[in-house]
Design a protein around this motif. Structure first.
Motif, PDB file in Angstrom:
ATOM      1  N   ALA A 144       0.832  -1.210   0.000  1.00  0.00           N
ATOM      2  CA  ALA A 144       0.000   0.000   0.000  1.00  0.00           C
ATOM      3  C   ALA A 144       0.859   1.248   0.000  1.00  0.00           C
ATOM      4  N   GLY A 145       1.964   1.217   0.732  1.00  0.00           N
ATOM      5  CA  GLY A 145       2.869   2.356   0.756  1.00  0.00           C
ATOM      6  C   GLY A 145       3.519   2.599  -0.595  1.00  0.00           C
ATOM      7  N   THR A 146       3.955   1.524  -1.231  1.00  0.00           N
ATOM      8  CA  THR A 146       4.561   1.647  -2.558  1.00  0.00           C
ATOM      9  C   THR A 146       3.553   2.196  -3.561  1.00  0.00           C
ATOM     10  N   VAL A 152       9.547   2.741   0.411  1.00  0.00           N
ATOM     11  CA  VAL A 152       9.282   1.846   1.531  1.00  0.00           C
ATOM     12  C   VAL A 152      10.445   0.885   1.715  1.00  0.00           C
ATOM     13  N   HIS A 153      10.886   0.731   2.954  1.00  0.00           N
ATOM     14  CA  HIS A 153      11.916  -0.253   3.306  1.00  0.00           C
ATOM     15  C   HIS A 153      11.225  -1.411   4.023  1.00  0.00           C
ATOM     16  N   THR A 239      -2.675   8.426   2.591  1.00  0.00           N
ATOM     17  CA  THR A 239      -2.808   7.781   1.283  1.00  0.00           C
ATOM     18  C   THR A 239      -2.548   6.285   1.394  1.00  0.00           C
ATOM     19  N   LEU A 240      -1.554   5.898   2.191  1.00  0.00           N
ATOM     20  CA  LEU A 240      -1.278   4.477   2.423  1.00  0.00           C
ATOM     21  C   LEU A 240      -2.504   3.785   3.008  1.00  0.00           C
ATOM     22  N   VAL A 241      -3.099   4.394   4.013  1.00  0.00           N
ATOM     23  CA  VAL A 241      -4.278   3.799   4.655  1.00  0.00           C
ATOM     24  C   VAL A 241      -5.414   3.655   3.650  1.00  0.00           C
ATOM     25  N   ALA A 242      -5.582   4.658   2.804  1.00  0.00           N
ATOM     26  CA  ALA A 242      -6.656   4.609   1.813  1.00  0.00           C
ATOM     27  C   ALA A 242      -6.468   3.450   0.840  1.00  0.00           C
ATOM     28  N   ARG A 243      -5.223   3.051   0.601  1.00  0.00           N
ATOM     29  CA  ARG A 243      -4.942   1.962  -0.332  1.00  0.00           C
ATOM     30  C   ARG A 243      -4.886   0.594   0.349  1.00  0.00           C
TER      31      ARG A 243
END
Length: 292
Positions: A144-146, A152-153, A239-243
């Motif tokens: 989701a972060g990517t 993202v690591h 945005t990460l949470v939304a994805r």
């Protein structure tokens, strides 16, 4: 497949999530006191969500004073199955730069002023914690972060310090050079331990704001610079949470990592020796194995 309910614990700068259908702030009573704030519930792309600001709206709770037990109990009580924690952190690695997100997979716990377990005298339990985060949920968070456009690591060791002061230079060098920590923050523990005791899948995304004080160009944490990065990180976290629902819509009935069965053989106290009052307080987090 089991229908998930995603719980998001927002750290510094993350005080809400947008786009929830049927959004409602709900007050939840727990035997461990009041959570950090009311919990925002609703649906995101058809997936049930619950959002809890760790420090409370307006950032009213210092790291040592966050009611960690009440927070985890409240999420479990609402039916949350998967907890994603997001928090600001400093970095000990050049390649983990401000603005990057690190999906944590290990911890070093240096906190000392916090209640770290739901269990105790009258009902003793020992949960396995060698792998403190859920690999399935962590991978979903990384994807989701990517997708959100963040660097993202995957994997990193989080040093949890007591705070609220930042590290000395000697401490920063110790954590980086001797202990091998990757990031440092003030809220990762005991939150992860309590989530495991509550049989919740738990993943942590550490949002890098600075290089702590080990870095030659950052010999002191610049709070103004931290806040600027924090603002951008917060937008990326939302945005990460939304994805996230797109990566968690089909949840296995049983967690492949065993998170939802962490208490299976953990409780040591004989049934006839258990403290009834403590057992009653454990109704949400351990009711499955205690028969509540």
């Amino acid at each position: 497949m089991a229908q998930p309910m995603i719980g998001v614990i927002g750290g510094s700068g993350v005080y809400q999530i947008e786009g929830l259908a049927d959004a409602e702030w709900r007050h939840v009573d727990t035997p461990w006191g009041a959570p950090s704030d009311a919990i925002l519930t609703g649906l995101l792309d058809g997936i049930a969500m619950a959002f809890l600001p760790r420090h409370g709206r307006g950032h009213v709770h210092a790291p040592s004073e966050v009611p960690f037990r009440a927070n985890i109990d409240a999420l479990k009580r609402l039916g949350v199955t998967d907890v994603l924690a997001v928090s600001a952190c400093g970095s000990f690695r050049e390649e983990m730069a401000p603005g990057d997100f690190v999906v944590v997979d290990q911890y070093i716990d240096r906190t000392f002023a916090r209640a770290k377990s739901f269990f105790g005298t009258g009902c003793v339990a020992h949960v396995a914690f060698s792998h403190p985060t859920c690999a399935r949920l962590s991978e979903a968070a990384a994807q989701a972060g990517t997708a959100a456009g963040v660097r993202v690591h995957r994997g990193g060791t989080y040093l949890a310090m007591e705070g609220p002061q930042f590290s000395t230079l000697a401490e920063s060098r110790l954590y980086r050079e001797v202990w091998g920590a990757d990031v440092i923050g003030m809220t990762g523990m005991p939150e992860a331990k309590l989530a495991r005791e509550a049989e919740l899948c738990y993943a942590s995304v550490a949002m890098v704001t600075d290089y702590d004080c080990w870095h030659p160009g950052h010999d002191a944490v610049d709070v103004a610079a931290v806040i600027r990065t924090l603002t951008q990180n917060s937008a990326n976290a939302r945005t990460l949470v939304a994805r996230l629902p797109a990566h968690l819509g089909d949840r296995p009935a049983a967690c492949p990592c065993g998170c939802d069965r962490a208490l299976e053989h953990a409780i040591m106290t004989a049934p006839n020796k258990r403290d009834a009052a403590l057992v009653a307080r454990l109704d949400a987090v351990a009711g499955r194995v205690l028969g509540a």
